[in-house]
Design a protein around this motif. Structure first.
Motif, PDB file in Angstrom:
ATOM      1  N   GLU A  69       0.850  -1.191   0.000  1.00 47.32           N
ATOM      2  CA  GLU A  69       0.000   0.000   0.000  1.00 47.32           C
ATOM      3  C   GLU A  69       0.884   1.240   0.000  1.00 47.32           C
ATOM      4  O   GLU A  69       1.148   1.826   1.049  1.00 47.32           O
ATOM      5  CB  GLU A  69      -0.897   0.028   1.233  1.00 47.32           C
ATOM      6  N   ASP A 109      -7.305   1.940  -3.879  1.00 44.90           N
ATOM      7  CA  ASP A 109      -6.916   0.940  -2.884  1.00 44.90           C
ATOM      8  C   ASP A 109      -8.123   0.042  -2.595  1.00 44.90           C
ATOM      9  O   ASP A 109      -9.103   0.475  -1.987  1.00 44.90           O
ATOM     10  CB  ASP A 109      -6.452   1.648  -1.607  1.00 44.90           C
ATOM     11  N   SER A 111      -8.527  -2.489  -0.578  1.00 41.53           N
ATOM     12  CA  SER A 111      -8.771  -2.712   0.842  1.00 41.53           C
ATOM     13  C   SER A 111      -9.502  -1.527   1.464  1.00 41.53           C
ATOM     14  O   SER A 111     -10.453  -1.688   2.229  1.00 41.53           O
ATOM     15  CB  SER A 111      -7.438  -2.949   1.564  1.00 41.53           C
ATOM     16  N   CYS A 114     -13.183  -1.443   0.388  1.00 39.04           N
ATOM     17  CA  CYS A 114     -14.011  -2.365   1.189  1.00 39.04           C
ATOM     18  C   CYS A 114     -14.339  -1.749   2.548  1.00 39.04           C
ATOM     19  O   CYS A 114     -15.476  -1.821   3.023  1.00 39.04           O
ATOM     20  CB  CYS A 114     -13.301  -3.697   1.376  1.00 39.04           C
ATOM     21  N   TYR A 115     -13.315  -1.164   3.157  1.00 43.59           N
ATOM     22  CA  TYR A 115     -13.485  -0.527   4.468  1.00 43.59           C
ATOM     23  C   TYR A 115     -14.514   0.596   4.393  1.00 43.59           C
ATOM     24  O   TYR A 115     -15.410   0.707   5.248  1.00 43.59           O
ATOM     25  CB  TYR A 115     -12.130  -0.001   4.941  1.00 43.59           C
ATOM     26  N   GLU A 150      -8.850  -8.854  -0.009  1.00 47.24           N
ATOM     27  CA  GLU A 150      -8.868  -7.478   0.489  1.00 47.24           C
ATOM     28  C   GLU A 150      -9.734  -7.339   1.740  1.00 47.24           C
ATOM     29  O   GLU A 150      -9.414  -6.575   2.645  1.00 47.24           O
ATOM     30  CB  GLU A 150      -9.377  -6.536  -0.605  1.00 47.24           C
ATOM     31  N   ARG A 153      -7.827  -8.367   4.854  1.00 48.54           N
ATOM     32  CA  ARG A 153      -6.746  -7.493   5.314  1.00 48.54           C
ATOM     33  C   ARG A 153      -7.274  -6.606   6.426  1.00 48.54           C
ATOM     34  O   ARG A 153      -8.398  -6.131   6.396  1.00 48.54           O
ATOM     35  CB  ARG A 153      -6.217  -6.641   4.161  1.00 48.54           C
ATOM     36  N   HIS A 154      -6.468  -6.418   7.436  1.00 53.15           N
ATOM     37  CA  HIS A 154      -6.847  -5.625   8.611  1.00 53.15           C
ATOM     38  C   HIS A 154      -8.037  -6.239   9.353  1.00 53.15           C
ATOM     39  O   HIS A 154      -8.735  -5.551  10.097  1.00 53.15           O
ATOM     40  CB  HIS A 154      -7.164  -4.176   8.222  1.00 53.15           C
TER      41      HIS A 154
END
Length: 298
Positions: A69, A109, A111, A114-115, A150, A153-154
């Protein structure tokens, strides 16, 4: 993925430390390899990157974030702003921020996209723009049809499932609530990342507490007690007091239902609940215990 950003970051940290390429390379790789890495012409193997991080006194996760990232600092700024607003329940502010971000530019990005989709759904729900069923529909689609890599992630997939559990509970669907809570609790996350916004241990304890509440409301008191015991054990193992007051309170509630004659155990549960509420300065909970369980307090 950006090898040039990774290389320039390694070079910048090396120079800050007054270290030559030869000193950085010593015992790890060749000086020529360091030169190629810093120019972005070579992507180091993970073991090489690990040893470079050690020598530079830098978390390996920083290099991974920079490589995967390249705009992670801008991402973290957005995430921090949203998380801060969420803690204060400023859902209208979150909704407007995400709308502005998407209007100004495309989110490249995956990810972060999605967030933002998750939080956009949550903020839309809390501001009355969509109802519970629409929120569930959107989040299920994101979880099941979105980019699985994705979303994981996190640990975002865990947070989405937790939101779905909450929404189903609000709709009076305890079995669906338990379904998502169990999915969270059976997902084993074995690593932690500095880039992860989720306090995993505290999150799991809260999910266990919510599952115990759901089981209690369903009349499954024995199962609720088992989950509470595991949650208390985990809290003690992790030295995390955040939910101990609530957990001991519900232990007392369960004991009143299953063993009303065991007054000593019930008293101990409520006294411990009160102790942790007072330590953590949770005045509303402290007041609740005194108002509803005074007969068990010495």
């Amino acid at each position: 993925m950006n090898s040039q950003m990774l290389g320039s970051t390694i070079a910048a940290i090396r120079k800050e430390k007054g270290m030559s390429q030869k000193q950085l390379a010593d015992g790890i790789c060749t000086q020529g390899a360091i030169s190629q890495i810093e120019k972005g012409d070579m992507i180091p193997k993970i073991d090489t990157l690990y040893y470079l991080a050690l020598r530079l006194d830098t978390p390996l996760t920083l290099f991974i974030d920079v490589f995967i990232e390249p705009d992670f600092e801008a991402r973290d700024q957005v995430v921090s702003q949203i998380e801060a607003a969420a803690r204060e329940r400023k859902h209208e502010e979150i909704y407007e921020l995400i709308e502005k971000l998407r209007a100004e530019s495309a989110i490249e990005d995956a990810s972060l996209d999605c967030y933002l989709t998750w939080f956009h759904t949550v903020s839309s729900y809390y501001t009355g723009r969509i109802d519970t069923r629409e929120a569930i529909h959107r989040l299920r689609y994101l979880l099941e049809e979105g980019d699985d890599t994705e979303i994981r992630r996190h640990h975002l997939h865990l947070r989405i499932m937790n939101t779905l559990a909450y929404l189903h509970a609000f709709e009076g669907r305890p079995l669906q609530t338990i379904y998502y809570q169990d999915r969270i609790l059976t997902t084993r996350v074995r690593t932690k990342s500095a880039a992860n916004e989720l306090d995993y241990d505290a999150f799991l304890i809260r999910v266990m507490y919510n599952k115990a509440k759901t089981l209690y409301d369903m009349g499954e008191i024995d199962q609720a007690q088992q989950v509470i015991s595991r949650a208390i054990e985990r809290s003690i193992e992790q030295e995390n007091m955040s939910m101990l007051g609530q957990l001991y309170y519900y232990r007392g509630q369960c004991l009143e239902r299953t063993a009303p004659g065991e007054k000593t155990e019930i008293e101990e549960a409520y006294q411990r609940a009160l102790l942790f509420f007072e330590i953590l300065n949770k005045r509303q909970y402290t007041k609740l215990v005194w108002e509803q369980k005074a007969q068990y307090l010495v």
